[in-house]
Design an enzyme around this catalytic site. Structure first.
Site, PDB file in Angstrom:
ATOM      1  N   SER A 348       0.844  -1.187   0.000  1.00  0.00           N
ATOM      2  CA  SER A 348       0.000   0.000   0.000  1.00  0.00           C
ATOM      3  C   SER A 348       0.884   1.242   0.000  1.00  0.00           C
ATOM      4  O   SER A 348       1.908   1.296   0.691  1.00  0.00           O
ATOM      5  CB  SER A 348      -0.904   0.011   1.239  1.00  0.00           C
ATOM      6  OG  SER A 348      -1.562   1.255   1.360  1.00  0.00           O
ATOM      7  N   ALA A 370      -0.142   5.622 -10.079  1.00  0.00           N
ATOM      8  CA  ALA A 370      -1.536   5.472 -10.490  1.00  0.00           C
ATOM      9  C   ALA A 370      -2.421   4.973  -9.363  1.00  0.00           C
ATOM     10  O   ALA A 370      -3.629   4.843  -9.535  1.00  0.00           O
ATOM     11  CB  ALA A 370      -1.623   4.507 -11.678  1.00  0.00           C
ATOM     12  N   LYS A 416     -11.616  15.896 -12.488  1.00  0.00           N
ATOM     13  CA  LYS A 416     -12.377  16.196 -11.273  1.00  0.00           C
ATOM     14  C   LYS A 416     -11.564  17.014 -10.271  1.00  0.00           C
ATOM     15  O   LYS A 416     -12.108  17.514  -9.281  1.00  0.00           O
ATOM     16  CB  LYS A 416     -12.872  14.897 -10.630  1.00  0.00           C
ATOM     17  CG  LYS A 416     -13.924  14.180 -11.466  1.00  0.00           C
ATOM     18  CD  LYS A 416     -14.327  12.862 -10.848  1.00  0.00           C
ATOM     19  CE  LYS A 416     -15.431  12.201 -11.665  1.00  0.00           C
ATOM     20  NZ  LYS A 416     -15.029  11.888 -13.051  1.00  0.00           N
ATOM     21  N   LYS A 428      -7.324  14.702  -5.323  1.00  0.00           N
ATOM     22  CA  LYS A 428      -6.440  14.648  -6.496  1.00  0.00           C
ATOM     23  C   LYS A 428      -5.812  16.020  -6.759  1.00  0.00           C
ATOM     24  O   LYS A 428      -4.670  16.114  -7.212  1.00  0.00           O
ATOM     25  CB  LYS A 428      -7.223  14.177  -7.723  1.00  0.00           C
ATOM     26  CG  LYS A 428      -7.755  12.763  -7.625  1.00  0.00           C
ATOM     27  CD  LYS A 428      -6.662  11.727  -7.427  1.00  0.00           C
ATOM     28  CE  LYS A 428      -5.967  11.376  -8.721  1.00  0.00           C
ATOM     29  NZ  LYS A 428      -5.014  10.244  -8.540  1.00  0.00           N
ATOM     30  N   ASN A 452     -12.751  11.106 -18.145  1.00  0.00           N
ATOM     31  CA  ASN A 452     -13.195   9.746 -17.881  1.00  0.00           C
ATOM     32  C   ASN A 452     -12.599   8.776 -18.890  1.00  0.00           C
ATOM     33  O   ASN A 452     -12.415   9.109 -20.066  1.00  0.00           O
ATOM     34  CB  ASN A 452     -14.723   9.671 -17.952  1.00  0.00           C
ATOM     35  CG  ASN A 452     -15.376  10.467 -16.832  1.00  0.00           C
ATOM     36  OD1 ASN A 452     -15.575   9.970 -15.742  1.00  0.00           O
ATOM     37  ND2 ASN A 452     -15.676  11.730 -17.106  1.00  0.00           N
ATOM     38  N   VAL A 460     -18.982   4.217 -16.550  1.00  0.00           N
ATOM     39  CA  VAL A 460     -20.370   4.181 -16.983  1.00  0.00           C
ATOM     40  C   VAL A 460     -20.610   3.146 -18.083  1.00  0.00           C
ATOM     41  O   VAL A 460     -21.701   2.570 -18.174  1.00  0.00           O
ATOM     42  CB  VAL A 460     -20.807   5.596 -17.449  1.00  0.00           C
ATOM     43  CG1 VAL A 460     -20.113   5.983 -18.747  1.00  0.00           C
ATOM     44  CG2 VAL A 460     -22.311   5.671 -17.603  1.00  0.00           C
ATOM     45  N   GLU A 548     -21.490  15.133  -6.885  1.00  0.00           N
ATOM     46  CA  GLU A 548     -21.451  15.060  -8.348  1.00  0.00           C
ATOM     47  C   GLU A 548     -21.924  16.373  -8.956  1.00  0.00           C
ATOM     48  O   GLU A 548     -22.876  16.976  -8.496  1.00  0.00           O
ATOM     49  CB  GLU A 548     -22.329  13.908  -8.831  1.00  0.00           C
ATOM     50  CG  GLU A 548     -22.204  13.627 -10.311  1.00  0.00           C
ATOM     51  CD  GLU A 548     -22.978  12.378 -10.716  1.00  0.00           C
ATOM     52  OE1 GLU A 548     -22.510  11.654 -11.601  1.00  0.00           O
ATOM     53  OE2 GLU A 548     -24.062  12.132 -10.138  1.00  0.00           O
TER      54      GLU A 548
END
Length: 638
Positions: A348, A370, A416, A428, A452, A460, A548
Site C-alpha cells: 500500500s 496510479a 475532477k 487529487k 473519464n 459508466v 457530483e
C-alpha cells in the site's frame, strides 16, 4: 503454419511463372526455327538475352511484392502492376544489351515479354474465375444467408462483396451497393446494383430485403463516421464497419488488411486519436527500471503493457489488490516470458516503511503513480480513507522517489481535480500540489490530467452494458450531465509521452475534444445492441449523487496553457505552492483525520479539505449555474 502456407503459395507461383517463361521462350525459338529467314546464327547471344530478361523480370516481381498478391481477391491494380513490371524489365533489357553490343534483338524482348505477361495473368484470371464459380456452387445449399448492403462502391467495397459472395464460410449475401457518386447510379459493381446516397436512401433501404449494412469507405474521420452511423441507423438495420483491425496483421496476408467488426461506443464518441511520438517514448524507457503504483488497475495495467513494449531494464508493479496484480502479471508473463524482467509487490502507498524497502532495494529510474481511490460517491462516505490513500499515499510515494534519486515521477490526475465539488476531486488536486511544489528537487515531478476513461473499472460503459443485458432500465443521475471521454490506451499513451517529455513541476492537460452527453451515450449503446431506446430499454433519471456535478472541466480558467510537441497535449503554467505551504496543508489534513478517527462519516474532514483546496466548491452552487458553463453550451450545440 500460416506463414509457411503463404511462403509455399509464393514458391508455387514463382515456379509456375518460371515454367511459363521457358514455355514462351521455347515457342519463340520454335517460331524462329520455322521461319527460315531468321535462324539462330548466334545461340550464345540468344542465351544471353534469355538470361538478362529472366533475371530482370523475376527480380523486379519479387522486389515489388508481386507474389504477395492473393489472386482470389485482387482487382485491376494487380494486373496492371504485372504489365508495368514486365514492360519495364523489357526496356531495361533492351538498354543493357545495346550497351554490351551494337546489334540488339528488340523484337525478342517485346514478343517474349508480351507473351509471358499474357500467359501468367491469363492463368491467374482463369484460376480466380474457377475458384469463385466452384465456391458459389458449393454455397448454393446454404439459402439462409443474411442480405446486406455495402456503403462504398469503390475498390474496398468491391473486394468485400467478392469475399462475402464467394467465400465458403460467409453467411452474408450482398445485394446492393450505396455510393455518393451519381455516375454510378443504377450501374453494377461486381454484378451488384448501385444505389445513390440521397435524401431518400433510408426509405429505399427499408423497401429492400436488407438486414445489415456494412460501411466500406477509406479514410473516415470521426465526424463523418458519426454522420454515417446516424443516417443508416434510421433504417433499423444492424451496422458494421469494414476497416483495418487494431491487432497487427501478417504482412503477407493481403486479405487481412481489413476486417468486419461491430460498431463500438468508442467509434461514437467522435474523438480523433492522439498523435503519440512512439519513437521518443520507446527510446526514453529502454533499459530503465520503471515502477508503477496501482499497476493492477485500469490505467496502471495498461501503463504496464505499454512500458513492457519499450524494453525496460525492469518493470515493477506495486498494488494492494492481489487479484488485479496477479492478472496483469500473468498477462505479461504469457506475452513476454523471460524477455521481460518483471516483479510484483503487494503493498500500500499508505505504508511508508514498505515503500522505503521497495525503493531502497529496487532503485527505480521512473515512477508512475496510479494508485488512488477514484469512485466519487464511495469517497464522499469515506473521506478519511480518501485522504490517507490519495493525498498521503501520493506524499509518501513522492518522498520515497525523492529520497532514492528517482529520475522522474509521474502522477495520474483527473479532470475532477479542477474546481472540485467532491472529496475525491479535491484529494487529487492536493496530489497535484504535492507534485508541483517540488520544482527544486533532483527528481522531475509531473502530473497528467485527463477525463473519464472508457471501460475502466466502475465506469459508466460497463454499467450501461450490464443494465442493457438485463433488459434495462439504464439509470442516469441526470439527463443533462456531460463528461469528457478517452480510451484506456489513449490515456496510457498520453502518460507515457508525458513521462518522456516531463520537466520539474509540470501539469499536463489533454485536449479531450468535445464533451459527450451521457444521455446520448446511453441512447447509442442501446442502438448498438440492436434495440430501440425508450421502447426496448427505458432510460431513467435517479438524481445526482453526493458531490457530483453536471459537467467537468479540464482547465482551471485563470491559468494559462503552453503547447507541447503534441497538439493534443498542453502544460498548465500556473504558479505552484511552495513546499512549506503544501506541508502546512498536509499537516491540516493529517490532524483532521486523526481527530475524526472515531467517526464513520466526519463532516470535519470536508471542512479541512475546503480550507486547503481554495478551488473547492459546493456542488449545489455549481449545478445551479451549470447552464451558463461553456462546457454545457458546447454539448447542447452538438
Amino acid at each position: 503454419m500460416k506463414s509457411v502456407f503463404f511462403k509455399s503459395r509464393k514458391t508455387i507461383l514463382l515456379f509456375f511463372d518460371l515454367l511459363c517463361f521457358f514455355v514462351v521462350n521455347a515457342v519463340y525459338i520454335l517460331g524462329v526455327l520455322l521461319d527460315g529467314t531468321l535462324g539462330l546464327r548466334n545461340p550464345a547471344r540468344f542465351l544471353t538475352n534469355i538470361t538478362i530478361l529472366l533475371v530482370l523480370i523475376f527480380t523486379l516481381r519479387i522486389i515489388t511484392g508481386f507474389y504477395k498478391n492473393v489472386w482470389r481477391y485482387v482487382h485491376t491494380k494487380a494486373y496492371l502492376q504485372a504489365v508495368i513490371i514486365d514492360a519495364f524489365s523489357a526496356l531495361i533489357g533492351i538498354i543493357l544489351t545495346s550497351i554490351v553490343r551494337q546489334q540488339v534483338r528488340i523484337w525478342y524482348f517485346v514478343v517474349v515479354t508480351a507473351l509471358f505477361t499474357l500467359l501468367t495473368l491469363t492463368s491467374r484470371y482463369v484460376y480466380r474465375t474457377l475458384y469463385k464459380y466452384l465456391n458459389k456452387l458449393s454455397d448454393e445449399p446454404y439459402t439462409h444467408k443474411i442480405n446486406v448492403a455495402i456503403v462504398g462502391a469503390g475498390q474496398i467495397g468491391a473486394l468485400l462483396a467478392d469475399e462475402l459472395r464467394f467465400s465458403k464460410t460467409s453467411s452474408y449475401n450482398p445485394i446492393a451497393f450505396i455510393d455518393k457518386d451519381d455516375a454510378k447510379r443504377g450501374g453494377l459493381v461486381s454484378g451488384i446494383k448501385v444505389y445513390i446516397e440521397d435524401d431518400k436512401i433510408v426509405e429505399t433501404i427499408k423497401q429492400l430485403p436488407i438486414q445489415e449494412i456494412f460501411i466500406a469507405l477509406p479514410g473516415l474521420d470521426s465526424e463523418t463516421l458519426r454522420n454515417i452511423y446516424q443516417l443508416y441507423s434510421q433504417t433499423g438495420c444492424k451496422i458494421k464497419l469494414y476497416d483495418t483491425p487494431v491487432r497487427e496483421m501478417d504482412e503477407d496476408d493481403a486479405t487481412a488488411k481489413r476486417t468486419l467488426r461491430e460498431f463500438s461506443i468508442e467509434d461514437l464518441l467522435f474523438r480523433k486519436p492522439i498523435n503519440i511520438n512512439n519513437r521518443r517514448s520507446l527510446n526514453y524507457y529502454k533499459d530503465k527500471v520503471v515502477l508503477v503504483t496501482g499497476g493492477g488497475g485500469s490505467i496502471g495495467s495498461e501503463l504496464c503493457r505499454q512500458i513492457a513494449k519499450c524494453s525496460p531494464k525492469k518493470l515493477i508493479i506495486v498494488d494492494i489488490y492481489e487479484n488485479n496484480a496477479y492478472d496483469i502479471q500473468q498477462q505479461l508473463i504469457r506475452e513476454y516470458g523471460n524477455a521481460l524482467d518483471l516483479t510484483v509487490f503487494i503493498a500500500s502507498v499508505r505504508d511508508v516503511d514498505r515503500l522505503d524497502c521497495i525503493f531502497n532495494q529496487c532503485r527505480p529510474d521512473i515512477v508512475f503513480h496510479a494508485a488512488a481511490h477514484k469512485h466519487v460517491p464511495l469517497m464522499e462516505n469515506n473521506p478519511c480513507e480518501t485522504i490517507k490513500n490519495n493525498v498521503l499515499g501520493t506524499y509518501n510515494t513522492a518522498n520515497a522517489a525523492e529520497k532514492y534519486g528517482v529520475e522522474k515521477f509521474i502522477m495520474i490526475s483527473t479532470d475532477k481535480a479542477v474546481n472540485p465539488t467532491n472529496i475525491m476531486g479535491a484529494s487529487k488536486r492536493m496530489g497535484e500540489m504535492i507534485v508541483q511544489c517540488r520544482r527544486d528537487s533532483q527528481t522531475s515531478f509531473a502530473a497528467v490530467r485527463f477525463g473519464n476513461v472508457l471501460g475502466s473499472n466502475g465506469s459508466v460503459i460497463p454499467l450501461f452494458k450490464s443494465q442493457i443485458a438485463k433488459g434495462g432500465p439504464i439509470t442516469l443521475t441526470d439527463k443533462r450531465i456531460i463528461r469528457y471521454f478517452m480510451t484506456i490506451p489513449e490515456a496510457s499513451q498520453l502518460v507515457i509521452q508525458a513521462g518522456a517529455m516531463a520537466k520539474k513541476g509540470q501539469l499536463f492537460v489533454l485536449d479531450m475534444g468535445k464533451p459527450v452527453k451521457i444521455y446520448d451515450l446511453a441512447v447509442n449503446m442501446i442502438k448498438l445492441s440492436g434495440l430501440v431506446p425508450e421502447e426496448d430499454i427505458k432510460i431513467e433519471e435517479i438524481g445526482l449523487r453526493p458531490g457530483e456535478k453536471l459537467f467537468e472541466e479540464l482547465l482551471i480558467k485563470t491559468e494559462t496553457l503552453e503547447k507541447t510537441d503534441n497538439d493534443m497535449i498542453f502544460i498548465e503554467t500556473d504558479t505552484p505552492y511552495t513546499r512549506e505551504e503544501v506541508d502546512e496543508k498536509i499537516a491540516v489534513l493529517v490532524k483532521a483525520v486523526e481527530e475524526a478517527k472515531d467517526e464513520l462519516i466526519p463532516e470535519s474532514i470536508m471542512d479541512a479539505m475546503k480550507s486547503v483546496v481554495p478551488t473547492f466548491h459546493d456542488p449545489r452552487e455549481v449545478n445551479e449555474n451549470a447552464a451558463k458553463a461553456e462546457e454545457m453550451k458546447e454539448a447542447e450545440a452538438q
